[in-house]
Design an enzyme around this catalytic site. Sequence first.
Site, PDB file in Angstrom:
ATOM      1  N   GLY A 163     -12.365  12.791  -7.270  1.00  0.00           N
ATOM      2  CA  GLY A 163     -12.805  14.183  -7.399  1.00  0.00           C
ATOM      3  C   GLY A 163     -11.860  15.190  -6.790  1.00  0.00           C
ATOM      4  O   GLY A 163     -11.323  16.036  -7.481  1.00  0.00           O
ATOM      5  N   HIS A 191      -7.035   6.598   3.247  1.00  0.00           N
ATOM      6  CA  HIS A 191      -7.221   6.996   4.649  1.00  0.00           C
ATOM      7  C   HIS A 191      -5.910   7.088   5.406  1.00  0.00           C
ATOM      8  O   HIS A 191      -5.902   7.469   6.562  1.00  0.00           O
ATOM      9  CB  HIS A 191      -8.169   6.021   5.349  1.00  0.00           C
ATOM     10  CG  HIS A 191      -9.514   5.971   4.686  1.00  0.00           C
ATOM     11  ND1 HIS A 191      -9.777   5.108   3.633  1.00  0.00           N
ATOM     12  CD2 HIS A 191     -10.636   6.684   4.883  1.00  0.00           C
ATOM     13  CE1 HIS A 191     -11.021   5.298   3.225  1.00  0.00           C
ATOM     14  NE2 HIS A 191     -11.567   6.246   3.952  1.00  0.00           N
TER      15      HIS A 191
HETATM   16  N1  GLN Z   1     -15.948  13.862  -4.781  1.00  0.00           N
HETATM   17  C1  GLN Z   1     -15.655  13.826  -3.384  1.00  0.00           C
HETATM   18  C2  GLN Z   1     -14.162  13.964  -3.169  1.00  0.00           C
HETATM   19  O1  GLN Z   1     -13.425  13.459  -3.924  1.00  0.00           O
HETATM   20  C3  GLN Z   1     -16.146  12.563  -2.728  1.00  0.00           C
HETATM   21  C4  GLN Z   1     -15.866  12.539  -1.254  1.00  0.00           C
HETATM   22  C5  GLN Z   1     -16.514  11.418  -0.511  1.00  0.00           C
HETATM   23  O2  GLN Z   1     -16.832  10.404  -1.065  1.00  0.00           O
HETATM   24  N2  GLN Z   1     -16.741  11.584   0.766  1.00  0.00           N
HETATM   25  O3  GLN Z   1     -13.716  14.558  -2.221  1.00  0.00           O
END
Ligand code: GLN
Length: 783
Positions: free
Chosen positions: A461, A723
């Site tokens: 996303g 990460h």
């Molecule tokens: N759609 C969100 C993003 O891509 C999902 C974030 C998440 O899973 N914490 O940032």
Amino acid sequence: MSQQPQPTTPFPAATILGYPRIGPRRELKRALESFWGGRSSAEDLTVTAAGLREGTRRRLQAAGLSEPAAIPADFAYYDQVWSAASQLGAIPSRFAHLRAGDSHTGALDLAGHFTVARGAGDLAPLEMTKWFDTNYHYLVPEVGPDTEFALVASDSADAVAEGIAAGVAQRPVVVGPLTFLLLAKAADDAPEGFAPLSRLDDLVAAYAAWLRSFAAAGAQWVQLDESALVSDTWDADRAEVLAAAEEAYATLAAIETTERPALFVSTSYDTLGRDALAALARTGVEAIGLDLVKGGLPEIDADLRAALAGTTLVAGLVDGHNVWRTDLDAAHAKLTALRSAAGDGVPVAVSTSTSLFHVPHTTTDEPDLPEQLRSWLSFADEKVGEVLALAAGPEAAASEFAAARAARDDREAAAGVHVPAVGERLANLTDADFDRTPYASRVVVQDQTWDLPALPTTTIGSFPQTTELRQARAKLRKGEITEAEYTDEMRAEIGRVIELQTQLGIDVLVHGEPERNDMVQYFAEHLDGFAVTQNGWVQSYGSRCTRPSILWGDVSRPAPITTEWSSYADSLTDAPVKGMLTGPVTILAWSFVRDDQPLAETANQVALALRDEIADLETAGIGIIQVDEPALRELLPLREAAQADYLDWSVRSFRLATAGAADATQIHTHLCYSEFGEVIGAIDGLDADVTSIEAARSKMEILPAIAGSGFGRGIGPGVYDIHSPRVPSAEEIEGLLTAALASVGERKLWVNPDCGLKTRGYAETVASLEHLVGATKAVRARL
Ligand code: GLN
Ligand code: ZN
């Protein structure tokens, strides 16, 4: 019956279990980040930290915590679990070179402390995971057969001495030995099947030394946080855990009372249970804390009453994990019930249910909140007043009780708290509203609608949140640019992100979420029933803070939220663009939620708002829609008996949000953890067409669980760990994909990163996605 001598200082009649460490203006965050960035010295950081501790002492004294040992000393530079581990010598061997002394068995200096917390080069930091059912993350201790527990540092004892020098007798707060080991993981070099709990005797010996150091520094009481005892979901069975707890605390309580502080074992986040309370009562500890907000009153029969004689029960009556003003009448009724159950021989003191580090400092810092809403709230400082009022009782604190009553009545009757139209819509739901056409039929329609290659590629996303994007948001807030100018900047970014994905050859595109400051707050700002704070920061991990929104009233959606952004992105490309929403459970988990109705009901209100949003996205031509539920597992109850009910309502709320979608609409969901096996039933129950889940960071350990579960819908185990800034090579990704393909098969496999890309930089993101697409093409060529 326990026969312990009475402690010299009685337990304070009113106290709190802990206080925010980050500072009213996030002073600690700034000091930490400046030290990490090389802009200030270790000396500067220690001075700031000492100033914050002094500030806390003065605030809490001024608020009325005047009894000896009433003010907790719970400071930690990064995290309380790592703070305990580092003082007790539980420092992973890969960091041994950073320890003091010729044989490298001493303490870490401040820089070393943060190196373990944050990692350095190839040296992986301690793993980070969520603290009980909260959104705070602690660092997971690594314990092996050879871990040498020994008191190597004196931070907690020094804080006691510092308080005494400042004229305040504080109570050191540390993580208790059971909780420490239950939260720990086996060190990498430990033999198969090694359980950290097996090291309890050695750890308890180190705790004995720690307690002696507290006494030497002048502490009358110490608080040992044993919240692990409320849970029954550990690998070890509960009887074993309780027997271990009993032995550990009997050993610590057996130390001469002249050589140790009186022991207060605190427990938070759920009910302690009669079994654990009885076990602790037999040990001779001087005080035991109970969370009476989340947990119910313990049953105390004659046997337990006898075992408890002389032990103080510390009643956690003021909610430390939420922001609502306490209903003092109801809390007082619980206190009275506990007092009468406990009998005369068991003093009962008043406290918060958890540390207050889950809530912001003070409501007086929120001038922009509507005055009426503010009057219903209680942050850390206000909660101190509530604890004191309860300890004083309804006569002595008549005006506080009256004010709390007035606030409660006002809230109950206020416009927006109960909106009839929202209630009616919920009341009229039928089972059919929670179900889509069976997957087997709708997938046929979807396959015809979406002409996707095998192993479709997509992202989760967000794309990198650049400085320019953050600056644009800040400028809009300050009125330096207009709404229209802001929209233009966001559209330009969406254009760049679409262009980039097109060049990369990704199959299902996203708009990149540039307009979102935060995936929950963004929706909170666009829904009725929510308020956002200005200074309501709470620590999430290390220096990172979040500002949870306050969900105070019935939720509804005054207007479409995401459709314009998504349809703009869609207008720029022929490839499918995925709409992006945050799911009901995650919106609840990362907000302060109302406490006057069941969570399930609130979740369904949010779900209906999302359902309308999905309908609007479909109308706007968006036929692939992702509803993120990264927090689904976070709220999983700590008691096994409560989990089924939770999973039932949380899954139902997701289904309510998504079940209005047309058969051709492909619903995706995204989960942020790799414990697929633990919640597989729920993931299956969500009935999403495609599920993406973290897998690369945990080295694809979830594949057997996915395969074994027979999960039958689309699944995207992440192939790129977002990460860290490391760029995975195409060969590495190809290896992961090959393994995934063997486990789940071509029909089901999607290719995506572990999570959103917003914390990453562009250079590494582009390189990693190039490799992701390249690896996918290579694997496809072999199909
Ligand atoms: N759609 C969100 C993003 O891509 C999902 C974030 C998440 O899973 N914490 O940032
Ligand atoms: Zn995620």
